[in-house]
Design an enzyme around this catalytic site. Structure first.
Site, PDB file in Angstrom:
ATOM      1  N   HIS A   1     111.009 -32.592  53.354  1.00  0.00           N
ATOM      2  CA  HIS A   1     110.018 -33.420  52.670  1.00  0.00           C
ATOM      3  C   HIS A   1     109.181 -34.132  53.736  1.00  0.00           C
ATOM      4  O   HIS A   1     109.757 -34.721  54.664  1.00  0.00           O
ATOM      5  CB  HIS A   1     110.697 -34.528  51.857  1.00  0.00           C
ATOM      6  CG  HIS A   1     111.578 -34.055  50.745  1.00  0.00           C
ATOM      7  ND1 HIS A   1     111.259 -34.218  49.416  1.00  0.00           N
ATOM      8  CD2 HIS A   1     112.806 -33.460  50.748  1.00  0.00           C
ATOM      9  CE1 HIS A   1     112.237 -33.745  48.652  1.00  0.00           C
ATOM     10  NE2 HIS A   1     113.193 -33.272  49.441  1.00  0.00           N
TER      11      HIS A   1
ATOM     12  N   HIS B   1     114.411 -27.093  52.545  1.00  0.00           N
ATOM     13  CA  HIS B   1     113.058 -27.658  52.603  1.00  0.00           C
ATOM     14  C   HIS B   1     113.087 -28.997  53.311  1.00  0.00           C
ATOM     15  O   HIS B   1     114.076 -29.727  53.242  1.00  0.00           O
ATOM     16  CB  HIS B   1     112.460 -27.820  51.201  1.00  0.00           C
ATOM     17  CG  HIS B   1     113.356 -28.533  50.232  1.00  0.00           C
ATOM     18  ND1 HIS B   1     114.407 -27.909  49.598  1.00  0.00           N
ATOM     19  CD2 HIS B   1     113.371 -29.812  49.801  1.00  0.00           C
ATOM     20  CE1 HIS B   1     115.016 -28.765  48.806  1.00  0.00           C
ATOM     21  NE2 HIS B   1     114.422 -29.935  48.917  1.00  0.00           N
TER      22      HIS B   1
HETATM   23  P1  AMP Z   1     115.686 -32.050  47.037  1.00  0.00           P
HETATM   24  O1  AMP Z   1     116.378 -33.227  46.395  1.00  0.00           O
HETATM   25  O2  AMP Z   1     115.508 -32.253  48.507  1.00  0.00           O
HETATM   26  O3  AMP Z   1     116.314 -30.721  46.686  1.00  0.00           O
HETATM   27  O4  AMP Z   1     114.227 -32.089  46.465  1.00  0.00           O
HETATM   28  C1  AMP Z   1     113.651 -31.158  45.643  1.00  0.00           C
HETATM   29  C2  AMP Z   1     112.237 -31.631  45.394  1.00  0.00           C
HETATM   30  O5  AMP Z   1     111.546 -30.598  44.752  1.00  0.00           O
HETATM   31  C3  AMP Z   1     112.129 -32.877  44.505  1.00  0.00           C
HETATM   32  O6  AMP Z   1     111.441 -33.890  45.216  1.00  0.00           O
HETATM   33  C4  AMP Z   1     111.326 -32.388  43.300  1.00  0.00           C
HETATM   34  O7  AMP Z   1     110.421 -33.353  42.836  1.00  0.00           O
HETATM   35  C5  AMP Z   1     110.631 -31.178  43.858  1.00  0.00           C
HETATM   36  N1  AMP Z   1     110.283 -30.132  42.899  1.00  0.00           N
HETATM   37  C6  AMP Z   1     111.051 -29.619  41.915  1.00  0.00           C
HETATM   38  N2  AMP Z   1     110.413 -28.625  41.286  1.00  0.00           N
HETATM   39  C7  AMP Z   1     109.223 -28.476  41.904  1.00  0.00           C
HETATM   40  C8  AMP Z   1     108.099 -27.607  41.724  1.00  0.00           C
HETATM   41  N3  AMP Z   1     108.079 -26.667  40.770  1.00  0.00           N
HETATM   42  N4  AMP Z   1     107.027 -27.770  42.540  1.00  0.00           N
HETATM   43  C9  AMP Z   1     107.029 -28.706  43.502  1.00  0.00           C
HETATM   44  N5  AMP Z   1     108.056 -29.556  43.727  1.00  0.00           N
HETATM   45  C10 AMP Z   1     109.123 -29.442  42.934  1.00  0.00           C
END
Ligand code: AMP
Length: 143
Positions: free
Chosen positions: A104, A102
């Protein structure tokens, strides 16, 4: 490491978990981060399974970054932001928490510091309002 079909984003793609969707096309899906670092913090994912930058097919990565490039200015405009930051983590030591690749999109606002990653769960009604604003801008700008 093999791709885990039960990661949170795979469940969101299958409709097994709720998400504040802001955009979708045949190959990509975007929704609000529930623990935003700033107002309008969004995530863009491919519909195909891939763990990270090394795992994703190059063509899928191109499609994904194309959606990021199209969406970012729309999010900035919808949220009244002053700029944006892109983040993408590979592997737990680098900060990756969800193992479906993903990007951000983190809107930035003059004189507003970023919150720490995944620190505070945002209120549902605020997420719903922000998603609504972005979806409206998407309808106007991207369709
Ligand atoms: P990463 O550290 O790049 O893997 O980021 C994962 C992101 O997913 C974090 O910023 C979390 O806040 C976000 N996240 C986790 N669970 C969910 C969810 N169910 N819906 C939306 N965002 C989420």
């Amino acid at each position: 490491m093999t791709y885990d079909d039960n990661n949170i984003f795979a469940k969101i793609l299958r409709g097994e978990m709720p998400a504040h969707k802001i955009y979708e096309d045949d190959e990509t899906f975007a929704f609000l981060d529930i623990m935003p670092r700033s107002k309008g913090h969004s995530l863009v994912i491919p519909k195909t399974p891939a763990i990270n930058m090394l795992d994703v097919a190059p063509d899928d990565l191109c499609t994904l970054i194309r959606t990021v490039q199209r969406l970012a200015p729309v999010i900035v405009e919808a949220m009244g932001a002053d700029g944006f930051m892109i983040q993408q983590f590979n592997g737990a030591p680098a900060g990756q928490m969800v193992f479906h690749i993903h990007f951000h999109i983190v809107p930035r606002y003059i004189d507003v510091p970023l919150k720490h990653a995944a620190s505070d769960m945002e209120q549902e009604d605020i997420l719903a309002t922000n998603a609504d604003k972005i979806r409206t801008a998407v309808e106007t700008r991207l369709k």
